[in-house]
Design a protein around this motif. Sequence first.
Motif: not given
Length: 401
Positions: A166-174, A189-199, A214-223
């Motif tokens: 279950x992967x949540x993106x900015x608090x919503x299931x992604x 394909x994960x976009x910029x934002x805050x993520x939470x992953x459980x299994x 498992x909490x992590x953040x993907x910041x702005x990426x070039x390209x």
Amino acid sequence: MAIGAAEDADGYAVRASALRLSAGQAIGGTDSFSVRIYLVAAQAGTGDVTVDNPGSLMIGTVGDGEHPVTVSRLQSDGAVVSLSDGSLSGIETGGGAVTVETADGTITVSENVQVNGTGQVILQANGGYVVRDAAIMTGGNVALLEYVKATFIWNAVADALAYSLDIKYNGITYDTPWVEDGTTWSSCDLPTGDFEMTLKPFTSQGFGSTSAPLLFTIGERPGATGPSDAVETDPLTFGWDAVDDALMYQVRIEQAGEIIASHWVRNVNVFTTDYTLSPGEYQWTVRAWAVSGYGLRSAPAAFTVTPSEEPLPFIPADVVIVTQQPFTLSWDAVEGALWYNLQLKKDGAEVLSQWVNGSSNSWTSDSPLSWGRYEWTVQYWTDVSSDMVLEEKVLYLVDFS
């Protein structure tokens, strides 16, 4: 003791070619320990190890013959002497989590990363890759976050038949991937934002307990490309922001989670189809490809294709007319048929040859074809005859949108 340090004017606590860190509690802890180094080894007793570095970083051995550690010690007589300290390899914590992040560079794991507990391990190379030349060991989950790829790793659960993520993106299931083979899952394909992953594992007795998040953040990426609105008229056109050094772009059209079409285009940031889509709701994405590899796929953009209000023109009775895609062709079943072979030709050139099991007498297209006139033929095979022609018809793919 926990290790933390005031940062200099540029935001770094330590600048060195190699750094060995040892603490009874945590290193960085909830606040990242910002350093500017090339080689690191760290050990914490009960807490987290959290380190960030601007460029490439190697997790290795510090204190050996190649990277000696010397300390100055004051003797009782007032003399100062230099002593060699012992070596330390890899990163280890007795009861926390490990997070190592680089802003623009590769993380090379040349010595083991170990959590003696269920803490998570996150190795995040925002502008590079994670090279694993040694083990990553923990009772919890592992995330390897690279420039355009995220990989999740977890420990096998006894008797598990599959795993539900279950992967949540900015608090919503992604996304909710279902993994039946192995204990890893990857995405580009994960976009910029805050993520939470459980299994949670699935066994013959049902679902097991859910893992710690498992909490992590993907910041702005070039390209990363940004799509503009799709033009929903004839012709259907997509446009996006150009990316420096991009050689090609991949445009992908989806409906209800299924890929409808995928196209590669060169040297432009606009694409016009030679077909239209059936009325309905769609999503599309685009990503660049350069010498360095794939860029980040854009966030899905929705568009709607509306039905035409114009009446259909006269259609001859002796041809098959198709006005929307995907489409289905069917034919009379032949008793005892083992196989059917469907062939489509356009302007005398074969564009499709599809084998269909004898238990079915129809075929549905799996990708759009350009509009126009086709000839289609169906042959059948039985245990007593072969290559027998069943149908020879004309097919018109007509765009009335």
